[in-house]
Design an enzyme around this catalytic site. Structure first.
Site, PDB file in Angstrom:
ATOM      1  N   HIS A  84      -3.259   5.419  -9.836  1.00 54.78           N
ATOM      2  CA  HIS A  84      -3.508   4.113  -9.359  1.00 54.78           C
ATOM      3  C   HIS A  84      -4.824   3.877  -8.983  1.00 54.78           C
ATOM      4  CE1 HIS A  84       0.956   2.850  -8.186  1.00 54.78           C
ATOM      5  NE2 HIS A  84       0.993   3.547  -9.409  1.00 54.78           N
ATOM      6  N   TYR A 210       0.943  -4.415  -0.123  1.00 55.94           N
ATOM      7  CA  TYR A 210       1.025  -4.613   1.311  1.00 55.94           C
ATOM      8  C   TYR A 210       0.903  -6.046   1.578  1.00 55.94           C
ATOM      9  CZ  TYR A 210      -0.351   0.577   1.540  1.00 55.94           C
ATOM     10  OH  TYR A 210      -0.378   1.864   1.611  1.00 55.94           O
ATOM     11  N   PRO A 303       2.164   5.352   8.996  1.00 56.90           N
ATOM     12  CA  PRO A 303       2.427   5.700   7.419  1.00 56.90           C
ATOM     13  C   PRO A 303       1.458   4.617   6.628  1.00 56.90           C
ATOM     14  CG  PRO A 303       4.660   4.955   8.001  1.00 56.90           C
ATOM     15  CD  PRO A 303       3.676   5.272   9.189  1.00 56.90           C
ATOM     16  N   LYS A 307      -1.777   8.469   5.298  1.00 51.60           N
ATOM     17  CA  LYS A 307      -3.035   9.420   5.504  1.00 51.60           C
ATOM     18  C   LYS A 307      -2.180  10.880   5.709  1.00 51.60           C
ATOM     19  CE  LYS A 307      -6.763   7.782   4.272  1.00 51.60           C
ATOM     20  NZ  LYS A 307      -6.085   7.556   2.989  1.00 51.60           N
ATOM     21  N   TYR A 393      -8.944   4.660   2.049  1.00 52.64           N
ATOM     22  CA  TYR A 393      -7.759   4.761   1.609  1.00 52.64           C
ATOM     23  C   TYR A 393      -7.788   5.726   0.564  1.00 52.64           C
ATOM     24  CZ  TYR A 393      -2.760   3.509   0.002  1.00 52.64           C
ATOM     25  OH  TYR A 393      -1.531   3.360  -0.304  1.00 52.64           O
TER      26      TYR A 393
END
Length: 400
Positions: A84, A210, A303, A307, A393
């Site tokens: 991704h 998100y 979560p 990580k 990220y």
């Protein structure tokens, strides 16, 4: 028999590194040590089938993939994983794509922890590292100078392993964490949980969504081309069985923006429901004498920032180098610096996970909601803001 080699003697077994825990952290450490010429024995209280089936993390950082590839464990990631470029950030009426590759030159991979575990088990079988499943009564002894571990094996026989060092990779409920005396603990318990489902339906998105929503956070993730993983923010103590499938899909559709700009959330058969409490936990130091902690034995993150598994991989990368240097080269400098070095990244990831969590989960306070929306607009509209999220990220380099 070489004195460092795992085997039986008058006292029991002897090895160079006794590893407690056969999850990804423990098996990866064993694999990396073997590549460096250091032998280990792994102990695990659960069965091999149970550990292999645990549904946990699903996102690998760029740095984690680089490390796994360098260790000879990347073939299936490249063949079966899904790379991704970024994620979507969403709030009612708006959805914005953050392209990590464009922002930082680094991507992430959707590749579940269960798949990483399969690769590690296959590598262990090929390499012949010793492992004992379904053990009980695991206890650590004399970790300051002459460490050894006692346990009861699957047949009910008492056993002992003498080692140069012990590596605690046994998670938050194993015995290793409590074997560090006078440890300092930092903890934050969040007032909400994640209600997670697995569904036999193709993902309705090409990359993770998100979503901030007044009724609570939602996340659309995936496990494969035919399996979706989705989450809802719920109050602590929620019973997953109290939610019907229709209620789950209805709430997901609302929070994820079904119908927004023509986008649709496709429902499907739900095969698993679970509720995950949210907390941050850091224990310091990560070393006491000849005991070294890695992964969830030393720290836990919510979560939201993807990580947990990646932080364990980074710990193990540092720890394997430290132990190989200590045992093979008789140089203890990396081992002496391990805890301080590892915790630099631990706190960076703990902050990022806290930041993502508090930006996206609603509290019911209108003031907090306006601050969250302001933050989301800044991240989505500012290249500097987007780059900060993307850098964290997609993952800082191993050794940060």
């Amino acid at each position: 028999m070489c004195p460092g080699r795992a085997g039986h003697n008058a006292e029991g077994m002897r090895t160079q590194v006794a590893i407690i825990g056969a999850g990804p952290a423990g098996l990866l450490l064993s694999h990396l040590l073997a590549q460096g010429g250091v032998e280990s024995v792994v102990l695990e209280t659960r069965s091999e089938e149970y550990v292999a089936a645990r549904i946990r993390a699903g996102i690998l950082e760029h740095s984690s993939v680089e490390l796994l590839e360098a260790a000879g464990l990347g073939a299936r990631i490249r063949a079966e994983g899904d790379e991704h470029r970024g994620i979507y950030l969403q709030w009612p009426g708006e959805r914005h794509h953050l392209d990590f590759v464009d922002l930082t030159g680094r991507s992430v991979w959707v590749y579940g922890q269960t798949e990483v575990q399969k690769d590690l088990i296959a590598a262990r079988r090929a390499g012949g590292q010793e492992i004992h499943y379904e053990v009980s009564d695991v206890a650590l002894h004399d970790v300051e100078e002459r460490p050894y571990v006692t346990f009861t094996d699957v047949s009910g026989a008492p056993q002992r392993i003498d080692a140069v060092v012990i590596a605690g990779c046994d998670g938050s409920f194993g015995p290793s964490r409590s074997a560090v005396p006078a440890a300092q603990v930092f903890e934050r318990v969040y007032p909400y949980s994640w209600f997670g489902i697995l569904a036999d339906v193709a993902p309705s998105t090409d990359e993770l969504i998100y979503a901030w929503h007044p009724d609570g956070f939602a996340l659309h993730s995936m496990r494969s081309e035919s399996v979706s993983r989705l989450y809802l923010q719920v109050p602590n103590g929620t019973d997953p069985q109290s939610w019907s499938d229709d209620r789950i899909w209805g709430e997901l559709s609302k929070r994820l923006g079904h119908g927004q700009n023509g986008w649709k959330l496709n429902p499907g058969p739900i095969t698993d429901k679970s509720v995950l409490p949210m907390r941050s936990y850091v224990q310091t130091p990560m070393r006491h004498g000849e005991l070294y902690l890695a992964g969830d034995a030393a720290h836990i993150v919510p979560p939201t920032g993807a990580k947990g598994l990646n932080l364990a991989i980074a710990d193990v990368a540092l720890l394997s180098r430290a132990l190989i240097s200590k045992i093979k080269d008789k140089d203890s400098s990396y081992a002496d610096a391990y805890s301080d070095h590892a915790q630099r990244r631990v706190w960076r990831c703990t902050h990022f996970s806290w930041w993502m969590t508090t930006m996206l989960h609603t509290s019911g306070d209108p003031f907090d909601a306006e601050l969250q929306l302001s933050q989301l607009r800044w991240v989505a509209g500012s290249r500097a803001g987007a780059t900060g999220l993307a850098e964290n990220y997609a993952g800082l380099p191993i050794g940060y």
